[in-house]
Structure formats: structure tokens, C-alpha cells
Design a protein around this motif. Structure first.
Motif, PDB file in Angstrom:
ATOM      1  N   ASP A   1       0.855  -1.195   0.000  1.00 54.24           N
ATOM      2  CA  ASP A   1       0.000   0.000   0.000  1.00 54.24           C
ATOM      3  C   ASP A   1       0.888   1.242   0.000  1.00 54.24           C
ATOM      4  N   VAL A   2       1.444   1.552  -1.165  1.00 55.81           N
ATOM      5  CA  VAL A   2       2.381   2.665  -1.283  1.00 55.81           C
ATOM      6  C   VAL A   2       1.694   4.018  -1.097  1.00 55.81           C
ATOM      7  N   ASP A   3       0.403   4.067  -1.307  1.00 58.90           N
ATOM      8  CA  ASP A   3      -0.325   5.310  -1.072  1.00 58.90           C
ATOM      9  C   ASP A   3      -0.265   5.672   0.407  1.00 58.90           C
ATOM     10  N   ALA A   4      -0.633   4.727   1.276  1.00 61.33           N
ATOM     11  CA  ALA A   4      -0.604   4.966   2.717  1.00 61.33           C
ATOM     12  C   ALA A   4       0.822   5.167   3.212  1.00 61.33           C
ATOM     13  N   LEU A   5       1.749   4.376   2.709  1.00 58.04           N
ATOM     14  CA  LEU A   5       3.137   4.507   3.144  1.00 58.04           C
ATOM     15  C   LEU A   5       3.731   5.837   2.710  1.00 58.04           C
ATOM     16  N   GLY A   6       3.377   6.288   1.513  1.00 55.95           N
ATOM     17  CA  GLY A   6       3.871   7.578   1.036  1.00 55.95           C
ATOM     18  C   GLY A   6       3.372   8.734   1.882  1.00 55.95           C
ATOM     19  N   LYS A   7       2.120   8.650   2.301  1.00 50.66           N
ATOM     20  CA  LYS A   7       1.567   9.704   3.151  1.00 50.66           C
ATOM     21  C   LYS A   7       2.264   9.736   4.513  1.00 50.66           C
ATOM     22  N   LEU A   8       2.545   8.557   5.064  1.00 46.87           N
ATOM     23  CA  LEU A   8       3.287   8.489   6.325  1.00 46.87           C
ATOM     24  C   LEU A   8       4.683   9.082   6.167  1.00 46.87           C
ATOM     25  N   ALA A   9       5.344   8.724   5.074  1.00 50.15           N
ATOM     26  CA  ALA A   9       6.700   9.217   4.832  1.00 50.15           C
ATOM     27  C   ALA A   9       6.724  10.736   4.698  1.00 50.15           C
ATOM     28  N   ALA A  10       5.756  11.287   3.978  1.00 51.91           N
ATOM     29  CA  ALA A  10       5.697  12.739   3.803  1.00 51.91           C
ATOM     30  C   ALA A  10       5.430  13.438   5.130  1.00 51.91           C
ATOM     31  N   GLN A  11       4.587  12.825   5.940  1.00 47.14           N
ATOM     32  CA  GLN A  11       4.258  13.412   7.245  1.00 47.14           C
ATOM     33  C   GLN A  11       5.474  13.479   8.159  1.00 47.14           C
ATOM     34  N   HIS A  12       6.346  12.475   8.065  1.00 45.86           N
ATOM     35  CA  HIS A  12       7.488  12.399   8.978  1.00 45.86           C
ATOM     36  C   HIS A  12       8.818  12.760   8.310  1.00 45.86           C
ATOM     37  N   GLY A  13       8.790  13.100   7.042  1.00 45.17           N
ATOM     38  CA  GLY A  13      10.008  13.510   6.358  1.00 45.17           C
ATOM     39  C   GLY A  13      11.021  12.394   6.162  1.00 45.17           C
ATOM     40  N   VAL A  14      10.551  11.184   5.828  1.00 48.19           N
ATOM     41  CA  VAL A  14      11.453  10.064   5.603  1.00 48.19           C
ATOM     42  C   VAL A  14      11.278   9.546   4.174  1.00 48.19           C
ATOM     43  N   ALA A  15      12.225   8.731   3.738  1.00 49.87           N
ATOM     44  CA  ALA A  15      12.191   8.189   2.380  1.00 49.87           C
ATOM     45  C   ALA A  15      11.354   6.916   2.330  1.00 49.87           C
ATOM     46  N   VAL A  16      10.775   6.655   1.165  1.00 51.55           N
ATOM     47  CA  VAL A  16      10.156   5.360   0.884  1.00 51.55           C
ATOM     48  C   VAL A  16      11.008   4.672  -0.175  1.00 51.55           C
ATOM     49  N   ILE A  17      11.552   3.507   0.187  1.00 48.47           N
ATOM     50  CA  ILE A  17      12.354   2.716  -0.742  1.00 48.47           C
ATOM     51  C   ILE A  17      11.531   1.500  -1.129  1.00 48.47           C
ATOM     52  N   GLU A  18      11.279   1.349  -2.421  1.00 51.84           N
ATOM     53  CA  GLU A  18      10.475   0.230  -2.899  1.00 51.84           C
ATOM     54  C   GLU A  18      11.375  -0.965  -3.218  1.00 51.84           C
ATOM     55  N   ASP A  19      11.171  -2.056  -2.486  1.00 56.02           N
ATOM     56  CA  ASP A  19      11.837  -3.311  -2.816  1.00 56.02           C
ATOM     57  C   ASP A  19      10.921  -4.035  -3.795  1.00 56.02           C
ATOM     58  N   ALA A  20      11.222  -3.865  -5.073  1.00 53.04           N
ATOM     59  CA  ALA A  20      10.374  -4.397  -6.140  1.00 53.04           C
ATOM     60  C   ALA A  20      10.974  -5.634  -6.787  1.00 53.04           C
ATOM     61  N   ALA A  21      11.771  -6.383  -6.034  1.00 54.53           N
ATOM     62  CA  ALA A  21      12.462  -7.541  -6.583  1.00 54.53           C
ATOM     63  C   ALA A  21      11.518  -8.607  -7.113  1.00 54.53           C
ATOM     64  N   GLN A  22      10.260  -8.600  -6.639  1.00 51.65           N
ATOM     65  CA  GLN A  22       9.279  -9.592  -7.081  1.00 51.65           C
ATOM     66  C   GLN A  22       8.091  -8.942  -7.793  1.00 51.65           C
ATOM     67  N   ALA A  23       8.264  -7.736  -8.293  1.00 55.24           N
ATOM     68  CA  ALA A  23       7.089  -7.008  -8.792  1.00 55.24           C
ATOM     69  C   ALA A  23       7.310  -6.325 -10.125  1.00 55.24           C
ATOM     70  N   HIS A  24       8.023  -6.953 -11.037  1.00 56.41           N
ATOM     71  CA  HIS A  24       8.277  -6.366 -12.358  1.00 56.41           C
ATOM     72  C   HIS A  24       6.964  -6.243 -13.136  1.00 56.41           C
ATOM     73  N   GLY A  25       6.523  -5.022 -13.363  1.00 57.91           N
ATOM     74  CA  GLY A  25       5.306  -4.794 -14.130  1.00 57.91           C
ATOM     75  C   GLY A  25       4.045  -4.656 -13.292  1.00 57.91           C
ATOM     76  N   ALA A  26       4.151  -4.817 -11.985  1.00 60.00           N
ATOM     77  CA  ALA A  26       2.976  -4.673 -11.118  1.00 60.00           C
ATOM     78  C   ALA A  26       2.528  -3.213 -11.064  1.00 60.00           C
ATOM     79  N   ARG A  27       1.302  -3.018 -10.593  1.00 57.79           N
ATOM     80  CA  ARG A  27       0.770  -1.659 -10.444  1.00 57.79           C
ATOM     81  C   ARG A  27       0.029  -1.515  -9.123  1.00 57.79           C
ATOM     82  N   TYR A  28      -0.009  -0.280  -8.642  1.00 56.47           N
ATOM     83  CA  TYR A  28      -0.875   0.104  -7.521  1.00 56.47           C
ATOM     84  C   TYR A  28      -1.514   1.429  -7.908  1.00 56.47           C
ATOM     85  N   GLN A  29      -2.835   1.442  -7.906  1.00 55.66           N
ATOM     86  CA  GLN A  29      -3.566   2.616  -8.412  1.00 55.66           C
ATOM     87  C   GLN A  29      -3.033   3.020  -9.790  1.00 55.66           C
TER      88      GLN A  29
END
Length: 369
Positions: free
Chosen positions: A143-171
Motif C-alpha cells: 500500500d504505497v499510497d498509505a506509506l507515502g503519506k506516512l513518509a511525507a508526514q514524517h520527512g522520511v524516504a520510501v524505498i520500494e523493494d520491487a524484486a518480485q514485482a516487475h510490471g505490477a501496479r498500484y492505483q
């Protein structure tokens, strides 16, 4: 059942059979020009993979673990920093955090998707948090939408480990466009797999990509190859692997569609006690693995073995219970711990015959559960 053809967990020879002619051409072209490091296929693949991810930039690296570590290093995350990591992931996610000297903070996952729980992430954020690892497991994005909002609120980075998600989508957006950067592995069994090791970092941040490219090439200056401006390392995507990946990238979406059709056949045919991981309504998975939860795994796997059907476990010992990382466990993680006893990966690969799916389901229906 007698005389039935066994079903392998993964048949890479079959996957590559119809690619052989194009792979032979790619191999001959690389042999002809001889630029086995930083050959033209590398830059071409980087551009094509960035476009496939609908992101601005890509840099090829030696493997997926390096991709994660290089992102962390380029962001200057290290000693004194904490990185939030779901405990249900391959150990490479945690290794990268520890290698740069940061502390992993393990959190639990959602019981339906087994992906990182944003509520658990929110509770784990401290003044030392530098990044959140959004691990896109089994082919489904977190749920990168929720995680992104948390990261923006606290000023931290979101690093996506996409090793198993080539071509996947969220929203309707692919990895690399949600967080600071996305790390990919091209290990041979991945949806987009090389003929050996390989990896990449994808991001819309040009400066970050330039920093990672420099770190991965011994800290070499972009303007003077004899000057090494920073202390780096050797983590480059080989030309031969880039050439093979270009061949396979052109077919990735079609192969992912085939995986989805096979998983849908599983969903229709599995017994009620064999429960596939759920799909988030906002997600479009690419089904790297066909993961189910079962009540009595030893009995189920014994039946599969007897029928000549392959299977896998991803992952029966969670990261917070692995010996090198147990010191970072802050407490029990009930969802991860319970799932570790129940998860089972069924056979899945592009080109798998529908009849093979039916055979797996038939065997499972006969298990005395």
C-alpha cells in the motif's frame, strides 16, 4: 493419477525455449562488438526498463541486493538511522540495511495480503527513522499510497523493494514512481530474469540515479574516468545480461498476463482450506509466486511430493527470527509468525499448461484435511 506428468515448481528451460533464437542473436551481437562491460545494450536496457516502469531514470547494477544497498548509501542512510522493514521478506532487504550500518525496525504485515501493514509502520516511526521499506512481495505492490503519506508526514524516504514485482501496479502506477527509488532484482526466477545475476534502480530523481551510478562504478568521476571522487564499489550490470533482459522485457507484459490467468485457474480449482493470499483492490499483481496458506503444511507437502509436484516456501523463517537479525526484534509479530507456519508456494511459471494447474488442484482436493 497413475502415469501423470510431474509438475515442476519452476521450469526455466521451458520458459526460455521460445526465446532461444532471439537470445542467440543477442549473444552473437555482444560477441561481435566485445564490449562486455558497459556495452551499448546496457544503456539501451536502462532506457527501455525506465520506460516500462513509467519512470524517468534507471541504472543497472550487479544484483537486487546491491540495488537496495546502493539506494540506502546514496541517501546517506547509515549508523544512527533506523529503516522500517516488514519481517516477511527475503533476507536481502534486511542485509542491505545492516550493511550500510543502519538498524532495521521490524514490523508486522496484513493478514490477508501478507504485505507490510501501514498501521504497524506508523507505530514504529521514531525520531531515528530515515526510511520505510515498501516490500512488494509475491508480485503484488504494498500500500504505497498509505506509506507515502506516512513518509511525507514524517520527512522520511520510501524505498520500494520491487524484486518480485516487475510490471505490477498500484492505483495504475508501477514501482519506481511512488517512492524515492525502487530496487529490482533480475535473478533468473524473477518475472523478468537474467541468465545469471543482475539488478537495477529506478527513480524519477536524476541526482540520486547519478549518485548510485557513481557509487556502483568505484566512485568514478563522470567527466574524468581516471579520477575517483568518492569511495564506491563495483556493481555493474554486465552487457550480456542487459542484452538478454532486453529480449525478455519485450515479452514481460504478455508473460505476466499468462501468470495471472494461471493463478485465476488455481483460485477456481483449489479446495476451500487452501487459501491464496488476497489481492488489494487498488493493486494489479503480476503473480511472481502462487502463495497459499494451508492448515497442515507437512501433510500437504507430503501429498505433493508423492504426486511429483514441486513446491516452495517463501519464507518459513521470518527475518526477525533469523540468527543474524534476531537482536533487532523488538517483540512478537503475530501475523508474520502465524503465516510462517502456513504459507506454501505452488508451481507457477509462464507457459505452464492449464492441465498442470488442474493436476495440482486435484492432488490438493485429495489431501485429508
Amino acid at each position: 493419477m497413475s502415469g501423470a506428468t510431474p509438475v515442476p515448481f519452476l521450469d526455466l528451460a521451458a520458459v526460455h525455449l521460445d526465446l532461444r533464437d532471439d537470445l542467440d542473436v543477442a549473444w552473437k551481437e555482444v560477441l561481435a562488438h566485445g564490449r562486455f562491460i558497459n556495452g551499448p545494450e546496457v544503456a539501451a536496457f536502462e532506457a527501455e526498463f525506465a520506460a516500462h516502469c513509467e519512470a524517468a531514470h534507471c541504472v543497472g547494477v550487479a544484483n537486487g541486493t546491491d540495488a537496495l544497498e546502493l539506494i540506502l548509501a546514496a541517501l546517506e542512510i547509515g549508523p544512527g538511522d533506523e529503516v522500517i522493514v516488514p519481517a516477511n521478506t527475503f533476507v536481502a532487504t534486511v542485509e542491505a540495511v545492516c550493511t550500510v550500518g543502519a538498524r532495521p525496525r521490524f514490523v508486522d504485515v496484513r493478514p490477508d495480503t501478507l504485505l507490510v501493514d501501514p498501521d504497524a509502520v506508523a507505530a514504529a516511526i521514531t525520531s531515528h527513522t530515515a526510511a520505510i521499506m515498501a516490500v512488494h512481495l509475491y508480485g503484488q505492490m504494498a500500500d504505497v499510497d498509505a506509506l507515502g503519506k506516512l513518509a511525507a508526514q514524517h520527512g522520511v524516504a520510501v524505498i520500494e523493494d520491487a524484486a518480485q514485482a516487475h510490471g505490477a501496479r498500484y492505483q495504475d502506477r508501477r514501482p519506481g514512481g511512488w517512492g524515492t527509488a525502487a530496487a529490482f532484482s533480475f535473478y533468473p526466477g524473477k518475472n523478468l530474469g537474467a541468465l545469471g545475476d543482475g539488478g537495477a534502480v529506478v527513480s524519477d530523481d536524476a541526482q540520486l540515479i547519478d549518485r548510485i551510478r557513481q557509487l556502483a562504478d568505484h566512485g568514478r568521476s563522470a567527466t574524468d574516468r581516471f579520477v575517483h571522487e568518492i569511495s564506491g564499489r563495483n556493481s555493474r550490470l554486465d552487457t550480456l545480461q542487459a542484452a538478454a533482459l532486453r529480449v525478455k522485457l519485450a515479452r514481460l507484459d504478455r508473460m505476466n498476463e499468462n501468470r495471472a490467468a494461471l493463478v485465476e485457474r488455481y483460485r477456481r480449482g483449489l479446495p476451500s482450506w487452501c487459501v491464496p493470499v488476497a489481492v488489494d483492490p487498488a493493486a494489479q499483481p503480476v503473480y511472481h509466486l502462487a502463495v497459499v496458506q494451508v492448515p497442515d503444511r507437512p501433510t500437504v507437502t507430503s501429498a505433493l511430493d508423492a504426486a511429483g509436484i514441486g513446491w516452495g516456501l517463501h519464507y518459513p523463517v521470518p527475518c526477525h527470527r533469523q540468527p543474524p537479525f534476531a537482536e533487532y526484534a523488538d517483540g512478537p509479530l503475530p501475523v508474520v509468525d502465524a503465516a510462517a507456519e502456513r504459507i506454501l508456494s505452488l508451481p507457477l511459471f509462464p507457459g505452464m499448461a492449464p492441465e498442470q494447474i488442474d493436476l495440482v488442484c486435484e492432488v490438493l482436493h485429495d489431501v485429508p484435511i
